[in-house]
Enzyme design. Sequence first.
Site, short mmCIF file in Angstrom:
data_model
loop_
_atom_site.label_atom_id
_atom_site.label_comp_id
_atom_site.label_asym_id
_atom_site.label_seq_id
_atom_site.Cartn_x
_atom_site.Cartn_y
_atom_site.Cartn_z
CG ASP A 10 -13.57 11.46 4.51
OD1 ASP A 10 -12.96 10.44 4.15
OD2 ASP A 10 -12.99 12.54 4.80
CG ASP A 12 -8.00 9.59 7.08
OD1 ASP A 12 -7.64 9.46 8.25
OD2 ASP A 12 -8.01 8.67 6.25
CG ASN A 129 -5.16 3.25 9.20
OD1 ASN A 129 -4.46 2.46 9.80
ND2 ASN A 129 -4.79 3.82 8.08
C1 XBP Z 1 -7.74 9.87 3.16
C2 XBP Z 1 -6.46 9.41 2.63
C3 XBP Z 1 -5.80 8.30 3.28
C4 XBP Z 1 -4.83 8.55 4.35
C5 XBP Z 1 -3.85 7.39 4.40
O1 XBP Z 1 -8.58 10.27 2.09
O2 XBP Z 1 -6.01 9.86 1.61
O3 XBP Z 1 -5.09 7.73 2.25
O4 XBP Z 1 -4.13 9.74 4.11
O5 XBP Z 1 -4.47 6.18 4.56
P1 XBP Z 1 -10.14 10.42 2.33
P2 XBP Z 1 -3.71 4.81 4.18
O6 XBP Z 1 -10.31 11.17 3.62
O7 XBP Z 1 -10.61 11.24 1.17
O8 XBP Z 1 -10.75 9.04 2.36
O9 XBP Z 1 -2.25 5.06 4.36
O10 XBP Z 1 -4.24 3.78 5.12
O11 XBP Z 1 -4.01 4.46 2.74
MG MG Z 2 -11.11 13.10 3.96
#
Ligand code: XBP
Ligand code: MG
Length: 258
Positions: A10, A12, A129
Site C-alpha cells: 500500500d 498512503d 501521486n
Molecule cells: C489512500 C486513500 C487515498 C488518498 C487520496 O487509501 O484513501 O484516497 O487519501 O488519494 P489506501 P486521491 O492507503 O488504503 O490506498 O485523492 O488521489 O484519491
Molecule cells: Mg493506506
Amino acid sequence: MQELRALIFDVDGTLADTERDGHRVAFNQAFAEARLDWHWSVERYGELLRVTGGKERIRQYLSEDHPEMLADPGIEERIRALHAAKTRHYVRLLEGGSIPLRPGVRRLLDQAEQAGIRLAIATTTTPENVTALLRATLGEDGPWRFEVISAGDVVPEKKPAPDIFTHALEALGLPPEAGLALEDSDNGVRAARGAGLAVVVTTNDYTRDQDFSGALAVLDGFGEPERPARVLAGPPRSGSVVVDVPTLRGWFAARTSG
Ligand code: XBP
Ligand code: MG
C-alpha cells in the site's frame, strides 16, 4: 508450500505518512483556491479517511456537511475539478521533499530486491501521486523499482473491495498464495484478505485503533536496527522486531503451513 514471491505495498500510510500533512493539506489548498470556505481539520480528516479515494471522500463530506449540493446537476464535474486541483497541489508538495518514507521502508525494499522478491504496489491513490512520492524519496528511478503499480481508478471499486490487489496479482501473474500485502488500515486489510493475500500491518496515528483481524502481524512500523518496531498483535513472539526478509518469510511460512 508456496514460497514468498512478491511484496505488494500500500502507499498512503504504509510507504509514507502522507495523509495528515500531505493529502489533507492539498485538499484544503484546493478548497481555498476554489473560494470554498471548507477546511478539513486533522480530526475531521481522520473521520473522512473511512472512505478511500479523494473524489469519494469529497462526495462523503458533501453528503454529511452540505447534502443540498449533491442535488446540483454539475456536482460530479465540480468534484472532478476540485480533485484535479488537489492532485496538482499534492504533487507539488511531494516535489518539495517534505514527506519522507517511513522508517525501514528503504531498507526493506533493498533487502527484498537482493532476495529476488518481486515488488508491487496496490493503492487507492491517483497514479501521479505514487510516482511523485517514489521519485521524491527514492530518486528518478524510484517508480521503476516496482514491477507493477496498480493505482486509483484502474478498478471500479476501491478498498475495502479486493479489486486493486487482484489487479496487481494479475499483472504480476501470481496466485494470491505467493504474495504478501503490506498495509496500514482496516480497509486495506479487508481488501488484501478479500483478494486471498496474507497481510502484515504497520499502524500509524490515524489507524492505530482499527480492527486488523485476519492480519498475520500488526506492528507500529517496520523498524530499523537502532530503533526496532513494536509488535502489537500476532505472531506469537512479541516484543520488538526489525521487519526484514527473513522475518517476513518466517511469518509467511507459518501461515501457509498453518
Ligand atoms: C489512500 C486513500 C487515498 C488518498 C487520496 O487509501 O484513501 O484516497 O487519501 O488519494 P489506501 P486521491 O492507503 O488504503 O490506498 O485523492 O488521489 O484519491
Ligand atoms: Mg493506506
